[in-house]
Enzyme design. Sequence first.
Site, mmCIF file in Angstrom:
data_model
loop_
_atom_site.group_PDB
_atom_site.id
_atom_site.type_symbol
_atom_site.label_atom_id
_atom_site.label_comp_id
_atom_site.label_asym_id
_atom_site.label_seq_id
_atom_site.Cartn_x
_atom_site.Cartn_y
_atom_site.Cartn_z
ATOM 1 N N HIS A 199 0.819 -1.216 0.000
ATOM 2 C CA HIS A 199 0.000 0.000 0.000
ATOM 3 C C HIS A 199 0.857 1.273 0.000
ATOM 4 C CE1 HIS A 199 0.456 -0.119 4.512
ATOM 5 N NE2 HIS A 199 0.482 1.185 4.339
ATOM 6 N N ASP B 224 -0.150 -7.553 1.221
ATOM 7 C CA ASP B 224 0.291 -6.166 1.408
ATOM 8 C C ASP B 224 1.817 -6.070 1.420
ATOM 9 O OD1 ASP B 224 0.168 -3.435 1.693
ATOM 10 O OD2 ASP B 224 -0.262 -3.461 3.843
ATOM 11 N N SER C 79 4.905 1.890 8.496
ATOM 12 C CA SER C 79 4.469 0.843 7.577
ATOM 13 C C SER C 79 5.640 0.314 6.762
ATOM 14 C CB SER C 79 3.402 1.376 6.623
ATOM 15 O OG SER C 79 2.210 1.640 7.304
#
Length: 361
Positions: free
Chosen positions: A92, A122, A200
Amino acid sequence: MKMTRPNSRLLRMALPLLAAVLAPATLRGGQEPTLTDDERNTIEVFRNASPGVVHVEARTAAESKFEKKVVEAGTASGFFIDAEGRILTNAHVIDGKNEIDIVLGSGRRVPARLVGTAPQLDLALLQVDVAAEELHALPLGDSRSLQVGQKVLAIGNPLGLHDTLTTGVVSALNRSVPATTVELIDALIQTDAAINPGNSGGPLLNSSGEVVGINALGTGAQNVAFAIPIHLARRVLEDLIEMGHAYRPQLGFSGVEITPSLARLFGLPLDRGYLVQEVLPGSPAAVAGLRPGKRIVVTGDRVFALGGDIIAAVNGKAVGGASDIARLLMEARPGDLLRLEVHRGGAGHEVAIPLPRMRMF
């Protein structure tokens, strides 16, 4: 005014105490500060791992004849996984972006190219061309051995603050979050280590300095964050390097997870498994003889096709839903036989589906 002479005995007693209070802790007696074994471990893991953690800057840039304009940009984290300059991060992070830069631990900025993605997990794999001395690959551990209560450490770039360390424990295992992909249902690691925007794609490490997860989601709630288990990432790395995407064969069937309440409602013979409701004509599942349900029952806004095969196990492993089957498929290779143990008409059967070749997109 008459001056009072200080009591020499009291003064002699007070001076050592005053000196002890004013002396910095690191300088008393010339000794280093006292550290616990846990603090020493945290410091060692950070010192060893932080050179392998990078800052990922991804952006969408639109160019015209007259100017170049950045439409969208974001920052995240990543980490080296090998001596070839490959970097693992979240999919993402780079989704829809056409320019990616990596900021190394030294502060040097280098362009990165996209090797491959596995959106279902992801994950994205990047690569940079840098000198060997600038590469620091982090060892990949085995997240299947994690235990609730185990210490974990997160390193990343929250809010753009490079090389930030947070610590915590494994709060829970096999978690799900809303809107997660089928492969990650009941698979996420929950931790109370602080994970904020920018973390992230960074590593979640155990006390041995091994990567056990990829930090993916901070919920905004205090002490609740999630990471993707590294053992799932390891299953697709070879595919990402060779093909640019994970092997994900389309078998041509769909269904619904059986729960005890669903089994009671419809009088199903098993209270756990996967009820096959549809099989596409000509698909690998259809060719192998998997049977769909034909009796249609509507309850509320849901439609069920009953009477089809119930998949109880795949390759000898019990399954309860589509997520179990999807994760087992990640371990398979083209040409393998996917052996389904099904319940059909009151008896057990085996349906063997040959897995199709990899599709090159």
